[in-house]
Design a protein around this motif. Structure first.
Motif, PDB file in Angstrom:
ATOM      1  N   MET A   1       0.923  -0.961   0.011  1.00  0.00           N
ATOM      2  CA  MET A   1      -0.115   0.128   0.349  1.00  0.00           C
ATOM      3  C   MET A   1       0.955   1.103  -0.001  1.00  0.00           C
ATOM      4  O   MET A   1       1.750   1.442   0.756  1.00  0.00           O
ATOM      5  N   LYS A   2       0.193   2.081  -0.501  1.00  0.00           N
ATOM      6  CA  LYS A   2       1.145   3.831  -1.382  1.00  0.00           C
ATOM      7  C   LYS A   2       0.730   4.964  -0.247  1.00  0.00           C
ATOM      8  O   LYS A   2       1.434   5.593   0.124  1.00  0.00           O
ATOM      9  N   LEU A   3       0.025   4.010   0.832  1.00  0.00           N
ATOM     10  CA  LEU A   3      -0.711   5.559   1.770  1.00  0.00           C
ATOM     11  C   LEU A   3      -0.107   5.070   3.296  1.00  0.00           C
ATOM     12  O   LEU A   3      -0.301   3.806   3.349  1.00  0.00           O
ATOM     13  N   ASP A   4       0.255   5.490   3.467  1.00  0.00           N
ATOM     14  CA  ASP A   4       0.582   5.285   4.984  1.00  0.00           C
ATOM     15  C   ASP A   4      -0.045   6.180   6.310  1.00  0.00           C
ATOM     16  O   ASP A   4      -0.343   6.395   7.233  1.00  0.00           O
ATOM     17  N   GLU A   5      -0.868   7.079   5.825  1.00  0.00           N
ATOM     18  CA  GLU A   5      -2.569   6.906   6.307  1.00  0.00           C
ATOM     19  C   GLU A   5      -3.487   7.382   5.621  1.00  0.00           C
ATOM     20  O   GLU A   5      -3.390   6.997   4.728  1.00  0.00           O
ATOM     21  N   PRO A   6      -5.026   6.801   6.914  1.00  0.00           N
ATOM     22  CA  PRO A   6      -6.205   7.018   5.809  1.00  0.00           C
ATOM     23  C   PRO A   6      -6.432   8.234   5.124  1.00  0.00           C
ATOM     24  O   PRO A   6      -5.982   9.475   5.501  1.00  0.00           O
ATOM     25  N   VAL A   7      -7.093   8.520   4.260  1.00  0.00           N
ATOM     26  CA  VAL A   7      -7.103   9.645   2.914  1.00  0.00           C
ATOM     27  C   VAL A   7      -8.166   8.539   2.527  1.00  0.00           C
ATOM     28  O   VAL A   7      -9.305   7.810   2.555  1.00  0.00           O
ATOM     29  N   THR A   8      -9.409   9.850   2.120  1.00  0.00           N
ATOM     30  CA  THR A   8     -10.697  10.050   1.591  1.00  0.00           C
ATOM     31  C   THR A   8     -10.225   8.947   0.190  1.00  0.00           C
ATOM     32  O   THR A   8      -9.506   9.384  -0.624  1.00  0.00           O
ATOM     33  N   GLY A   9     -11.025   8.451   0.466  1.00  0.00           N
ATOM     34  CA  GLY A   9     -11.491   7.093  -0.951  1.00  0.00           C
ATOM     35  C   GLY A   9     -10.559   5.538  -0.851  1.00  0.00           C
ATOM     36  O   GLY A   9     -10.874   4.981  -1.453  1.00  0.00           O
ATOM     37  N   GLY A  10      -9.527   5.732  -0.281  1.00  0.00           N
ATOM     38  CA  GLY A  10      -9.121   4.823   0.423  1.00  0.00           C
ATOM     39  C   GLY A  10      -9.269   4.002   1.552  1.00  0.00           C
ATOM     40  O   GLY A  10     -10.525   4.563   2.954  1.00  0.00           O
ATOM     41  N   PRO A  11      -8.713   2.828   1.951  1.00  0.00           N
ATOM     42  CA  PRO A  11      -8.848   2.168   2.818  1.00  0.00           C
ATOM     43  C   PRO A  11      -8.089   2.784   3.792  1.00  0.00           C
ATOM     44  O   PRO A  11      -7.600   3.163   4.487  1.00  0.00           O
ATOM     45  N   CYS A  12      -9.322   2.566   5.147  1.00  0.00           N
ATOM     46  CA  CYS A  12      -8.977   3.665   6.743  1.00  0.00           C
ATOM     47  C   CYS A  12      -9.092   1.955   8.128  1.00  0.00           C
ATOM     48  O   CYS A  12      -9.012   2.762   8.847  1.00  0.00           O
ATOM     49  N   TRP A  13      -9.816   1.732   7.530  1.00  0.00           N
ATOM     50  CA  TRP A  13     -10.325   0.835   8.671  1.00  0.00           C
ATOM     51  C   TRP A  13     -10.277  -0.779   8.510  1.00  0.00           C
ATOM     52  O   TRP A  13     -11.061  -1.398   7.159  1.00  0.00           O
ATOM     53  N   THR A  14     -10.646  -2.353   9.447  1.00  0.00           N
ATOM     54  CA  THR A  14     -10.994  -3.407   9.050  1.00  0.00           C
ATOM     55  C   THR A  14     -11.082  -3.722  10.239  1.00  0.00           C
ATOM     56  O   THR A  14     -10.657  -3.399  11.465  1.00  0.00           O
ATOM     57  N   GLU A  15     -12.369  -4.409  10.414  1.00  0.00           N
ATOM     58  CA  GLU A  15     -12.797  -5.235  11.471  1.00  0.00           C
ATOM     59  C   GLU A  15     -13.359  -6.380  11.097  1.00  0.00           C
ATOM     60  O   GLU A  15     -13.687  -6.790  10.562  1.00  0.00           O
ATOM     61  N   LEU A  16     -12.622  -7.424  12.538  1.00  0.00           N
ATOM     62  CA  LEU A  16     -13.655  -8.756  12.776  1.00  0.00           C
ATOM     63  C   LEU A  16     -14.352  -8.754  12.582  1.00  0.00           C
ATOM     64  O   LEU A  16     -14.792  -8.612  14.395  1.00  0.00           O
ATOM     65  N   GLY A  17     -15.852  -9.017  12.655  1.00  0.00           N
ATOM     66  CA  GLY A  17     -17.182  -9.823  13.038  1.00  0.00           C
ATOM     67  C   GLY A  17     -16.522 -11.172  13.551  1.00  0.00           C
ATOM     68  O   GLY A  17     -17.138 -12.252  12.323  1.00  0.00           O
ATOM     69  N   THR A  18     -16.670 -11.821  14.862  1.00  0.00           N
ATOM     70  CA  THR A  18     -16.330 -12.882  15.443  1.00  0.00           C
ATOM     71  C   THR A  18     -17.548 -13.523  16.014  1.00  0.00           C
ATOM     72  O   THR A  18     -18.452 -13.185  16.410  1.00  0.00           O
ATOM     73  N   THR A  19     -17.391 -15.088  16.614  1.00  0.00           N
ATOM     74  CA  THR A  19     -18.707 -15.790  16.994  1.00  0.00           C
ATOM     75  C   THR A  19     -17.753 -15.913  18.343  1.00  0.00           C
ATOM     76  O   THR A  19     -18.748 -16.288  19.333  1.00  0.00           O
ATOM     77  N   ASP A  20     -16.440 -15.491  18.553  1.00  0.00           N
ATOM     78  CA  ASP A  20     -16.099 -15.883  20.074  1.00  0.00           C
ATOM     79  C   ASP A  20     -15.162 -14.991  19.914  1.00  0.00           C
ATOM     80  O   ASP A  20     -13.455 -15.247  19.388  1.00  0.00           O
ATOM     81  N   LEU A  21     -15.318 -14.332  20.680  1.00  0.00           N
ATOM     82  CA  LEU A  21     -14.313 -12.975  20.652  1.00  0.00           C
ATOM     83  C   LEU A  21     -13.233 -12.846  21.852  1.00  0.00           C
ATOM     84  O   LEU A  21     -11.885 -12.552  21.547  1.00  0.00           O
ATOM     85  N   GLU A  22     -13.306 -13.706  22.775  1.00  0.00           N
ATOM     86  CA  GLU A  22     -12.324 -13.928  23.220  1.00  0.00           C
ATOM     87  C   GLU A  22     -11.118 -14.525  22.679  1.00  0.00           C
ATOM     88  O   GLU A  22      -9.609 -14.180  22.552  1.00  0.00           O
ATOM     89  N   ALA A  23     -11.906 -16.421  21.981  1.00  0.00           N
ATOM     90  CA  ALA A  23     -10.699 -16.500  21.870  1.00  0.00           C
ATOM     91  C   ALA A  23      -9.751 -15.877  20.067  1.00  0.00           C
ATOM     92  O   ALA A  23      -9.050 -16.133  20.027  1.00  0.00           O
ATOM     93  N   ALA A  24     -10.622 -15.054  19.145  1.00  0.00           N
ATOM     94  CA  ALA A  24     -10.319 -14.360  18.371  1.00  0.00           C
ATOM     95  C   ALA A  24      -9.151 -13.740  18.592  1.00  0.00           C
ATOM     96  O   ALA A  24      -8.295 -13.251  18.609  1.00  0.00           O
ATOM     97  N   GLY A  25      -9.589 -11.996  20.121  1.00  0.00           N
ATOM     98  CA  GLY A  25      -8.386 -11.453  20.697  1.00  0.00           C
ATOM     99  C   GLY A  25      -7.347 -12.716  20.778  1.00  0.00           C
ATOM    100  O   GLY A  25      -6.619 -12.143  20.805  1.00  0.00           O
ATOM    101  N   ARG A  26      -7.938 -13.650  21.672  1.00  0.00           N
ATOM    102  CA  ARG A  26      -6.038 -14.228  21.955  1.00  0.00           C
ATOM    103  C   ARG A  26      -5.547 -14.927  20.852  1.00  0.00           C
ATOM    104  O   ARG A  26      -3.944 -14.865  21.075  1.00  0.00           O
TER     105      ARG A  26
END
Length: 254
Positions: A1-26
């Motif tokens: 990725m040639k972006l080093d910080e969030p900019v308008t139009g670019g990817p700025c975040w990613t998040e996981l939806g999971t069935t087991d928050l504790e296990a995924a966190g570990r």
């Protein structure tokens, strides 16, 4: 990725939806060295932010609906979430959630592109998104898996104004020529039950070690560590709860 910080139009975040928050966190704490902090507010619904040092790099959430798959989701920065949703619909996509305010941190929406790939829109207020990109353990590339590349290209360039760097084998997306992701066509070899989707890639110091850690924890390597033309080393992995993500060797940014 040639972006080093969030900019308008670019990817700025990613998040996981999971069935087991504790296990995924570990699992991800071991894999990437993340430090996890759960939002204590009841209305936050267990939203947990992962940090590297002081920088927020990703989030983990419980599944909020029965129909929601275990998956990583990618957010793109927009100046106006309401206007962006209108563009999504006009270009042939669908609005699934919002736009809606998230406390005082921003305005959020979930949408589908015309091929059925889900993505998120983020209008920042007090929270811009990832405080670190391309470093080991942080987001460094996003890839669209689609069965209709021509329509996808038209859609995303219309909605976000992305630039396109296309070769015979691969299409890369960019913001004003700064590439941040790509597109792969799902062909007959793609399982029909797998829908089009956005796949985040995280930078890793050692792709082979990341794959070994994942399989030892009960996950799987869907694509074993591979050196691509040009020297980029990548792997596609599935965590123990079933979410798929990619890793690439840090320093091999596209």
């Amino acid at each position: 990725m040639k972006l080093d910080e969030p900019v308008t139009g670019g990817p700025c975040w990613t998040e996981l939806g999971t069935t087991d928050l504790e296990a995924a966190g570990r699992f991800y704490a071991e894999l990437f060295g993340w430090r996890l902090e759960r939002d204590p507010r009841q209305e936050a619904g267990g939203y947990t932010i992962a940090h590297l040092g002081d920088a927020a790099v990703a989030a983990l959430t419980p599944l909020y609906q029965e129909s929601q798959p275990v998956a990583w989701n990618v957010s793109f920065a927009v100046a106006d979430a309401d206007a962006a949703v209108r563009l999504v619909v006009e270009a042939g996509g669908k609005a699934l959630v919002g736009p809606m305010d998230v406390f005082d941190v921003g305005r959020f929406a979930v949408a589908l592109d015309p091929g059925g790939a889900a993505f998120q829109l983020w209008q920042a207020r007090t929270f811009r998104g990832a405080g670190l990109l391309n470093a080991p353990g942080s987001l460094g590339w996003v890839e669209l898996m689609t069965r209709d590349p021509a329509r996808s290209r038209d859609f995303y360039t219309t909605v976000f104004g992305w630039t396109v760097n296309a070769s015979e084998h691969y299409t890369q997306w960019g913001v004003a020529g700064a590439d941040f992701g790509g597109m792969i066509t799902m062909d007959d070899k793609s399982p029909p039950e797998v829908p089009p989707h956005w796949l985040p890639y995280f930078a890793a110091e050692d792709v082979d070690a990341s794959a070994a850690t994942t399989t030892a924890a009960g996950g799987a390597a869907l694509m074993e560590p591979t050196t691509m033309p040009g020297g980029r080393r990548i792997a596609v992995l599935r965590d123990p709860q079933g979410a798929v993500f990619g890793v690439y060797r840090s320093g091999d940014e596209g």
